[in-house]
Design a protein around this motif. Sequence first.
Motif, short mmCIF file in Angstrom:
data_model
loop_
_atom_site.label_atom_id
_atom_site.label_comp_id
_atom_site.label_asym_id
_atom_site.label_seq_id
_atom_site.Cartn_x
_atom_site.Cartn_y
_atom_site.Cartn_z
N LEU A 15 0.85 -1.19 0.00
CA LEU A 15 0.00 0.00 0.00
C LEU A 15 0.88 1.24 0.00
O LEU A 15 1.61 1.50 0.95
CB LEU A 15 -0.91 -0.02 1.22
CG LEU A 15 -1.81 1.20 1.45
CD1 LEU A 15 -2.70 1.48 0.25
CD2 LEU A 15 -2.67 0.98 2.70
N SER A 16 0.82 2.01 -1.08
CA SER A 16 1.75 3.12 -1.29
C SER A 16 1.05 4.47 -1.20
O SER A 16 -0.14 4.59 -1.51
CB SER A 16 2.43 2.99 -2.66
OG SER A 16 3.19 1.81 -2.72
N PRO A 17 1.81 5.50 -0.83
CA PRO A 17 1.23 6.84 -0.71
C PRO A 17 1.12 7.52 -2.07
O PRO A 17 1.99 7.36 -2.93
CB PRO A 17 2.23 7.57 0.18
CG PRO A 17 3.55 6.90 -0.13
CD PRO A 17 3.22 5.46 -0.41
N PHE A 73 1.78 0.14 9.32
CA PHE A 73 2.88 0.88 8.70
C PHE A 73 4.16 0.05 8.78
O PHE A 73 4.48 -0.49 9.84
CB PHE A 73 3.09 2.22 9.40
CG PHE A 73 2.06 3.26 9.04
CD1 PHE A 73 2.27 4.10 7.95
CD2 PHE A 73 0.91 3.40 9.79
CE1 PHE A 73 1.33 5.06 7.62
CE2 PHE A 73 -0.04 4.36 9.46
CZ PHE A 73 0.17 5.19 8.38
N VAL A 74 4.88 -0.02 7.68
CA VAL A 74 6.14 -0.77 7.66
C VAL A 74 7.33 0.10 7.27
O VAL A 74 8.47 -0.33 7.42
CB VAL A 74 6.06 -1.97 6.70
CG1 VAL A 74 4.98 -2.95 7.13
CG2 VAL A 74 5.85 -1.53 5.25
N HIS A 75 7.06 1.31 6.78
CA HIS A 75 8.18 2.14 6.33
C HIS A 75 7.79 3.61 6.35
O HIS A 75 6.67 3.98 6.00
CB HIS A 75 8.59 1.77 4.90
CG HIS A 75 9.89 2.36 4.49
ND1 HIS A 75 11.09 1.68 4.59
CD2 HIS A 75 10.22 3.59 4.01
CE1 HIS A 75 12.08 2.44 4.18
NE2 HIS A 75 11.57 3.63 3.82
N GLY A 76 8.76 4.45 6.77
CA GLY A 76 8.58 5.89 6.66
C GLY A 76 8.72 6.62 7.97
O GLY A 76 9.13 6.06 9.00
N ALA A 77 8.38 7.90 7.94
CA ALA A 77 8.53 8.76 9.11
C ALA A 77 7.62 8.31 10.25
O ALA A 77 6.50 7.85 10.03
CB ALA A 77 8.21 10.21 8.73
N GLY A 136 0.30 -11.97 10.61
CA GLY A 136 -1.05 -11.87 10.07
C GLY A 136 -1.41 -10.51 9.51
O GLY A 136 -2.60 -10.19 9.38
N ILE A 137 -0.41 -9.71 9.15
CA ILE A 137 -0.68 -8.38 8.61
C ILE A 137 -1.10 -8.51 7.14
O ILE A 137 -0.40 -9.13 6.34
CB ILE A 137 0.56 -7.48 8.74
CG1 ILE A 137 0.92 -7.31 10.22
CG2 ILE A 137 0.32 -6.13 8.09
CD1 ILE A 137 2.25 -6.61 10.45
N THR A 138 -2.23 -7.94 6.81
CA THR A 138 -2.79 -8.03 5.46
C THR A 138 -2.17 -7.03 4.51
O THR A 138 -1.94 -7.33 3.34
CB THR A 138 -4.31 -7.78 5.50
OG1 THR A 138 -4.91 -8.54 6.54
CG2 THR A 138 -4.97 -8.09 4.17
N SER A 139 -1.91 -5.81 5.01
CA SER A 139 -1.47 -4.72 4.16
C SER A 139 -0.24 -4.05 4.75
O SER A 139 -0.25 -3.64 5.91
CB SER A 139 -2.60 -3.69 3.99
OG SER A 139 -2.20 -2.62 3.17
N PHE A 140 0.82 -3.93 3.94
CA PHE A 140 2.06 -3.26 4.34
C PHE A 140 1.97 -1.80 3.86
O PHE A 140 2.05 -1.53 2.67
CB PHE A 140 3.27 -3.92 3.70
CG PHE A 140 3.58 -5.31 4.20
CD1 PHE A 140 2.81 -5.91 5.19
CD2 PHE A 140 4.64 -6.02 3.68
CE1 PHE A 140 3.11 -7.18 5.65
CE2 PHE A 140 4.96 -7.29 4.13
CZ PHE A 140 4.18 -7.87 5.13
N LYS A 141 1.85 -0.89 4.79
CA LYS A 141 1.62 0.51 4.45
C LYS A 141 2.91 1.31 4.49
O LYS A 141 3.66 1.28 5.47
CB LYS A 141 0.60 1.13 5.42
CG LYS A 141 0.12 2.52 5.03
CD LYS A 141 -1.06 2.92 5.89
CE LYS A 141 -1.76 4.15 5.35
NZ LYS A 141 -3.01 4.43 6.12
#
Length: 414
Positions: free
Chosen positions: A7-9, A165-169, A244-249
């Motif tokens: 999932l990307s911004p 959330f997996v990456h970012g500020a 069990g995380i469905t979406s990597f944000k």
Amino acid sequence: MNKPEILSPAGDMERLKYAIAYGADAVYLAGKHFGMRAASDNFTDDELREGISYAHARGVKVYVTVNISPRSNEFAELETYLQKLYEYGADAAIVSDLGVIRVAKRVVPQLPLHISTQTSILNYEAAQFWVEMGAERIVLARELTLEEIRTIRDHIPPEVEIECFVHGAMCISYSGRCLISNYTTGRDANHGACAQSCRWKYALMEEKRPGQYFPVDEDERGTYLYNSKDMCMIDHIPELIAAGITSFKIEGRAKTAYYTAGITAAYRRAVDAYLANPTPDFKVPDDIREEIGKISHREYFTGFYFGRDPKGQYYPDVMYIRDWEIAALFESCDADGNAVFVLKNRFFSGDTLELMQPGKPVYSFRVEEMRNDDGEILDAARSAMMRIHMKFPFHVSDFAILRKEKAANPVKNG
């Protein structure tokens, strides 16, 4: 094993297209109102319709943030806005306020609801509450460990999706709910206008010693500054999936197309590499990790996923690590490899550049010859937004990016 969503911004239409080109399964974005990133360009109504149509034509979902904490006078406009999102085909609205949820269920009951991280879901009872309120997805608080996420997963219906959330500020305030910006600048963080006051440099001044400033430091007892490192979980794809995380944000709607493309591509490749070979000793390929380091970032750490980091999440200044920068963005290329790029940052004949392309290895090359629109040979590309013509030994893909290493290509005289 579930295949997690990347999932990307998407801060604007350009970044939406780059996210999709570089492998996003879904994007999240905002209209001009009701979203938590007022600093992003965001989308007009016409752009929302266009962006959703563009994404759906490529099999990508679009989630629209409606996660501010609104005042009563905003609800008349909100009803109309929610109706538009449903009409345009949004795949979900990301919401946090109970009033917004109540209105959405009344006005557009068929529109799926994703519960924002702003609600601070920290346990399975809270998660189950939102499920009973009709949530199809919950975005968990960033303060949770992997074990705590796994516990929540085990206590809610399997069809309910979990996004993390997996990456970012990282925001230093609890699940991003902050009043520092309001106090220091009058800009309401809970309406998307955060001034990032937490990242300013602070000192301590004692009442009877005006003008004498004492530094504020961190020691083993805790953190005394607000500024945080950036999260990066690229080395822990197996653990995220196992929880069990469905979406990597991926965080970053206010960041560049280069950031969106590079980080999306890295997580796309890392997830696909693991799913193709899900061994217990899986290690993310070195070149993927190197790619993460070439995107502007603060020092990386793993957030709260493995408990409190003994080194702390404190970051000593507001400076980014920017060893690489974007040089130019793709405009066109013919079958013979004659490509046109639009300049973003200057570079010179003789410099070494890297060419990023969706789904392809990075191509490193030395600039031998470049021309302007009049066919004149250039010794340097200097003027922002100028068109640069270059020859490649292959057809260059749409959404390609040229980048350069700052240290390797110091600014030349002239």
